[in-house]
Motif scaffolding. Structure first.
Motif, short mmCIF file in Angstrom:
data_model
loop_
_atom_site.label_atom_id
_atom_site.label_comp_id
_atom_site.label_asym_id
_atom_site.label_seq_id
_atom_site.Cartn_x
_atom_site.Cartn_y
_atom_site.Cartn_z
N ASN A 431 0.99 -1.56 0.07
CA ASN A 431 -0.18 -0.36 0.23
C ASN A 431 0.80 1.60 0.10
OD1 ASN A 431 -2.35 -1.69 -0.41
ND2 ASN A 431 -3.19 -0.67 1.80
N LEU A 499 -4.72 -1.47 -5.43
CA LEU A 499 -5.35 -0.63 -3.99
C LEU A 499 -6.70 -0.18 -3.00
CD1 LEU A 499 -3.25 1.92 -2.29
CD2 LEU A 499 -3.73 3.76 -3.48
N LYS A 503 -7.54 -2.42 0.73
CA LYS A 503 -8.53 -1.57 1.36
C LYS A 503 -9.67 -2.26 2.03
CE LYS A 503 -6.37 2.63 0.42
NZ LYS A 503 -6.79 4.40 -0.56
#
Length: 504
Positions: A431, A499, A503
């Motif tokens: 990340n 990404l 998340k």
């Protein structure tokens, strides 16, 4: 693809519209030398503007400079620039060439011009023609002369501020005494010299008779403009600007007492000045005769705007500036490349690239420098076609070198992508890496699309062969010599997906 206006551009456009709305159908007042209050207003509101009449300049220098202008014009090395204004490509009505310190550039209207070097001590420049070499030498000589004159003008201004003389004539002819006007303190003297140390001159040429359309001046009704109202960009703060003007004059001189003529004589070239966004103070329209010079001192360029009002004959000018070069020299960008490539390890045998550090800040910096080299240097240079080769091959080797360094940065980006795709990389580390590089890669994709569209635009296709924009670097998808595709759409989408996935 239309570029989004910056906040500064939007604010400037809003100010302009508000000003035009306030004016409605009326003109603001302006003064010419025919008006009784002209010189009083100049002294009061424009004291940092100084004119040196042609008679105060050595005759031999006039002859050399004017011959140099004509030589450059004869060899066809002044070009109209395809500039970016409010998201649109526009061809300037004025033809230009930048001459200056080796390795210097000057940026205006989102266009970086690359200086044809003048022959400084220690430099070795090969020119395509002996006349071009001689012209560059002449403009260096003019630069030295104008630098001395600028410091003299500063001294006169300081003397006036200190009250050691009653007033300084703003328009100085050949008989004006030039010594003992004023003096500086030690640090002031260094500062003034630095702010007068011109490192480039932007040469301009326009023949109004060959321009089918020129804008009318919108605020004062001053007539047709060769250059619209503006502040000169990309200069050292509070530095001076010196301009040498050379128009082809006919047998008839301007009659400043002509009672029939209201406002400025449209047959004569003028420079217009106004206080920025001020509708109370009258503007000035100052006639420019063959060989006149004018100087904008201190913060005049920041607090006032100027325009160039077209006359009938063709006109050249040499505009000497202290370009803000902290990010605009060849040495600077080569040093930036070294910073980015310090993180790259290249295998001697295979040529494979790996990264020494995966620190997010290091990766982010590397990708930002990658973009800077590509969009502020390589694409800017090749967008102007092969024009620079008409004068000299000075920029050929540096551009080849920059392209090779940029290519190593492509390999470095590829190495970062291998890392984020590698199985077993901790989620937090992936990340951080994605966050560090995604903005730069998105910008890269958007700007490549924009520059490619600019190179293929209708106006670009109308340019002569040696001026046609080249989309470079460019490569096809299956090019084996390139580690990554030109079009980064899929890669950017993939990174965004990774990404989001992390998340979730």
């Amino acid at each position: 693809m239309k570029r989004t206006q910056t906040a500064e551009e939007r604010e400037r456009e809003a100010k302009k519209l508000r000003l035009l709305e306030e004016l409605e159908d009326t003109w603001l007042p302006y003064l010419t030398p025919k008006d009784d209050e002209f010189y009083q207003q100049w002294q009061l509101k424009y004291p940092k503007l100084v004119l040196r009449e042609a008679g105060s300049v050595p005759e031999g220098l006039h002859k050399e400079v004017q011959a140099a202008f004509l030589a450059l014009h004869k060899h066809g090395v002044l070009f109209r620039d395809l500039v970016r204004v409010q998201g649109k490509d526009v061809l300037t009505p004025v033809s230009r060439i930048l001459i200056g310190n080796p390795g210097c550039t000057y940026k205006y209207l989102n266009t970086r011009l690359f200086a044809v070097p003048w022959p400084m001590k220690g430099s070795n420049t090969r020119y395509s023609e002996a006349e071009i070499a001689a012209a560059c030498q002449t403009f260096l000589k003019l630069n030295d002369y104008l630098q001395v004159e600028t410091i003299q003008a500063w001294e006169e201004l300081v003397a006036k501020d200190k009250g050691s003389i009653d007033a300084v004539p703003l328009c100085i002819g050949p008989d004006f005494p030039r010594v003992g006007m004023g003096s500086f303190d030690g640090q002031d003297e260094v500062d003034i010299k630095n702010r007068s140390a011109y490192n480039v001159t932007l040469l301009n040429f326009m023949d109004p008779q060959k321009m089918p359309y020129l804008k009318e001046e919108p605020y004062f009704g001053m007539g047709k403009m060769a250059v619209s109202w503006h502040h000169d960009e990309n200069l050292v703060e509070r530095s001076a600007v010196a301009v040498y003007s050379y128009s082809f004059e006919g047998p008839e001189e301007e009659n400043e007492e002509d009672p029939q003529l209201e406002g400025r004589d449209p047959d004569i070239w003028h420079v217009g000045f106004k206080i920025s966004w001020d509708i109370e103070t009258p503007g000035l329209a100052i006639p420019l005769h063959q060989g006149d010079c004018y100087f904008m001192l201190d913060d005049l360029n920041a607090t006032h705007q100027h325009c160039v009002l077209a006359g009938l004959p063709p006109r050249f000018s040499s505009t000497h500036r202290v370009a803000e070069c902290s990010t605009g020299t060849l040495d600077y960008i080569l040093q930036r490349c070294q910073v980015a490539l310090q993180n790259v390890r290249e295998e001697a045998d295979s040529g494979d690239v790996s990264l020494k550090s995966l620190e997010p800040a290091v990766l982010k910096q590397g990708e930002e420098i990658h973009n800077e080299v590509e969009f502020e240097w390589l694409r800017q240079f090749w967008f102007q076609g092969s024009r620079y080769r008409k004068c000299t091959d000075w920029w050929c080797q540096p551009m080849t070198q920059l392209e090779e360094l940029w290519k190593k940065m492509e390999s470095a980006t590829n190495a970062v992508l291998h890392e984020v795709r590698r199985e077993g990389v901790p989620v937090e580390q992936r990340n951080e890496t994605l966050t560090a590089i995604l903005a730069s890669l998105t910008t890269r994709q958007n700007l490549r699309k924009e520059w490619r569209a600019r190179c293929q635009s209708r106006i670009a296709r109308t340019l002569p062969a040696d001026q046609k924009p080249e989309c470079r670097p460019y490569w096809e998808k299956d090019d084996p010599s390139m580690p990554l595709p030109f079009d980064l759409t899929d890669i950017v989408s993939e990174l965004r997906g990774l990404l989001l996935e992390a998340k979730a």
